[in-house]
Design a protein around this motif. Structure first.
Motif, short mmCIF file in Angstrom:
data_model
loop_
_atom_site.label_atom_id
_atom_site.label_comp_id
_atom_site.label_asym_id
_atom_site.label_seq_id
_atom_site.Cartn_x
_atom_site.Cartn_y
_atom_site.Cartn_z
N MET A 127 91.53 1.29 22.32
CA MET A 127 92.20 2.62 21.30
C MET A 127 92.63 3.94 22.28
N HIS A 128 91.53 4.33 23.13
CA HIS A 128 92.63 5.09 24.21
C HIS A 128 93.77 5.04 24.54
N VAL A 129 93.91 4.52 24.96
CA VAL A 129 95.11 3.65 25.81
C VAL A 129 96.13 4.21 25.09
N TYR A 130 96.27 3.62 23.68
CA TYR A 130 97.39 3.73 23.02
C TYR A 130 97.38 4.84 21.64
N ASP A 131 96.45 5.61 22.26
CA ASP A 131 96.51 7.12 21.41
C ASP A 131 97.44 7.98 21.48
N PRO A 132 98.13 7.85 20.62
CA PRO A 132 99.54 8.34 20.91
C PRO A 132 99.10 10.53 21.81
N ARG A 135 98.97 9.21 25.06
CA ARG A 135 100.48 9.18 25.37
C ARG A 135 101.37 9.93 25.99
N ALA A 136 100.93 11.06 24.85
CA ALA A 136 102.40 12.21 24.90
C ALA A 136 101.48 13.03 25.82
N ALA A 137 100.13 13.07 25.93
CA ALA A 137 100.25 14.21 27.58
C ALA A 137 100.64 13.26 28.80
N VAL A 138 100.35 12.31 29.05
CA VAL A 138 100.77 10.59 30.22
C VAL A 138 102.56 11.14 30.46
N ALA A 139 103.00 11.31 28.95
CA ALA A 139 104.55 12.11 29.46
C ALA A 139 104.88 13.42 30.01
N HIS A 140 104.06 13.53 30.46
CA HIS A 140 104.17 15.59 30.28
C HIS A 140 103.35 15.92 31.16
N TRP A 141 102.54 15.33 32.06
CA TRP A 141 101.79 16.12 32.53
C TRP A 141 102.36 15.75 34.45
N PRO A 271 85.86 10.12 17.29
CA PRO A 271 84.92 8.85 17.82
C PRO A 271 84.82 7.82 17.45
N SER A 272 84.67 6.34 18.10
CA SER A 272 84.84 5.38 17.55
C SER A 272 84.18 5.47 15.72
N TYR A 273 85.41 4.31 15.34
CA TYR A 273 85.02 3.61 14.17
C TYR A 273 85.82 5.35 13.47
N VAL A 274 85.88 6.08 13.50
CA VAL A 274 86.12 7.16 12.87
C VAL A 274 87.92 7.13 12.26
N HIS A 275 88.79 6.64 11.22
CA HIS A 275 89.62 6.54 10.72
C HIS A 275 90.42 7.78 10.24
N ALA A 276 90.93 8.93 11.57
CA ALA A 276 91.17 9.95 11.35
C ALA A 276 92.33 10.01 12.94
N GLY A 277 93.31 10.91 12.76
CA GLY A 277 94.57 10.73 13.53
C GLY A 277 94.08 10.57 15.05
N SER A 278 94.53 10.78 15.49
CA SER A 278 94.80 11.02 16.70
C SER A 278 94.18 11.92 18.09
N ALA A 279 94.15 11.25 18.92
CA ALA A 279 93.78 12.52 20.00
C ALA A 279 94.06 14.22 20.07
N GLN A 290 100.84 23.70 26.50
CA GLN A 290 101.21 22.05 25.60
C GLN A 290 100.67 21.65 24.85
N VAL A 291 100.09 21.84 24.12
CA VAL A 291 99.32 20.96 22.78
C VAL A 291 99.98 19.46 22.20
N PHE A 292 99.85 18.07 22.59
CA PHE A 292 100.16 17.04 21.76
C PHE A 292 99.10 16.63 20.64
N GLY A 293 99.59 16.64 19.66
CA GLY A 293 98.65 16.21 18.76
C GLY A 293 98.31 17.12 17.50
N PRO A 294 97.81 16.52 16.63
CA PRO A 294 97.01 15.38 16.25
C PRO A 294 98.05 14.92 14.95
N ARG A 295 98.55 13.41 15.74
CA ARG A 295 99.58 12.57 15.22
C ARG A 295 98.95 11.71 13.93
N GLU A 296 99.77 11.51 12.82
CA GLU A 296 99.12 10.58 11.90
C GLU A 296 98.26 9.32 12.22
N THR A 297 98.95 8.79 12.84
CA THR A 297 98.47 7.47 13.80
C THR A 297 97.47 7.68 14.58
#
Length: 351
Positions: A127-132, A135-141, A271-279, A290-297
């Protein structure tokens, strides 16, 4: 004809119950849970009843269910490879395998071969690989992968049961067996298991920051109690620290950081099992933050939405070679860390 993708689960334990079923309940425009499978008939029946799905105890029953388009593999790690390959050979539309994809590089390569031959895409539930937020940080790093010199993953969590119970009413949770930690073989095995079960969340991310890992060297590895590890290693000319401990902490934290001379990445995951927003990721330089997140997904939803997009031909499936390389890196770290524990014990005994 189904307008949504039918999902069947191999393994109906806490990961299925507390992570994937609540996630799919939020994605009903895309998925319908059709079949729950477990070697324990009582668990399969108990989980299936409120979900209103079919259930079974055999692999063939699930793979033969015409309503199942996507197979989600949430069984014990040792069964992943054979079950992924069987799901590919059964002609399903896609397979989502919980991490780790396999327990050896040879098994991962066999999965890649089966996926390529059948055309059935395989995704790993990292799930961390797909976390919005990630991914936003990767696109801007920018050039961070080339310039960073220090990488650190730090995980401090309570036992999984605390978050599982917040997410759902878990049916049949396996007990953690008592172990003799004076036995170096047990300590080495626990560190190995910690890498394959916990560090595996972040190791694919860390690999993206390394130019290579063939020169991987574990400097030290220590088992932390009640359960955890501290691993110091060098790979690709970079220093990497993996730290994790599970205790009764009231303040969980999961952080991945990368340091260059002129830039710092700080990503804080839920944390794992927590149904909250993104990193939430922060890229800091001397001039900006530059701050990316939290996203809803969150990462769980993002991985399932990516799978739906792959099945519908909207995006390309994950690179098979990349998935195999992620697994190869993870196994290399686990093996080297376990050997470092044994080596330290031999050195201490000889002193």
């Amino acid at each position: 004809m189904q307008s949504t993708l039918g999902v069947g689960f191999l393994g109906s334990g806490p990961v299925t119950q507390a992570i994937h079923l609540p996630t799919l309940a939020r994605l009903t425009d895309h998925f319908t849970v059709r079949h729950l499978n477990d070697v324990d008939a009582g668990v399969a029946a108990a989980v299936a009843q409120p979900a209103g799905t079919a259930y079974s105890t055999s692999l063939d029953a699930l793979l033969g269910d015409p309503l199942v388009d996507v197979v989600a593999i949430c069984s014990p790690h040792g069964f992943h490879a054979e079950q992924v390959i069987a799901a590919c050979r059964s002609g399903k539309k896609a397979v989502l395998c919980e991490k780790p994809l396999a327990m050896s590089a040879d098994e991962a390569a066999a999965i890649a071969t089966a996926s390529a031959e059948t055309g059935v895409p395989v995704l790993v539930g990292s799930m961390h690989v797909y976390d919005p937020g990630w991914r936003a940080a990767v696109a801007h790093w920018g050039d961070l992968p080339a310039t960073c010199h220090t990488i650190r993953s730090s995980v401090v969590l309570p036992p999984n049961a605390r978050f599982e119970d917040l997410a759902t009413e878990v049916t049949s949770r396996p007990a953690f067996p008592a172990m003799d930690l004076s036995d170096v073989g047990i300590r080495a095995g626990l560190v190995h298991a910690g890498v394959m079960g916990l560090a595996v969340h972040d190791l694919p991310l860390i690999r993206t920051l390394l130019p290579r890992y063939g020169d991987l060297r574990v400097i030290s590895a220590t088992l932390l109690t009640p359960f955890g590890y501290r691993i110091l290693m060098v790979a690709g000319g970079k220093f990497v620290e993996l730290h994790a401990v599970m205790s009764q902490t009231w303040q969980p934290r999961w952080v991945l950081e990368a340091y260059a001379d002129d830039q710092v990445l700080h990503t804080e995951f839920t944390p794992s099992y927590v149904h909250a927003g993104s990193a939430v990721s922060t890229l800091t330089t001397a001039e900006t933050a530059q701050v990316f997140g939290p996203r809803e997904t969150n990462g769980y939803e993002a991985e399932w939405l990516e799978l739906a997009a792959v099945v519908r031909g909207e995006v390309s499936p994950p690179d098979l070679d990349g998935l195999v390389d992620d697994l190869r890196f993870t196994v290399a770290v686990a093996d080297a860390a376990a050997e470092a524990v044994r080596s330290a014990d031999r050195t201490e005994a000889a002193a």
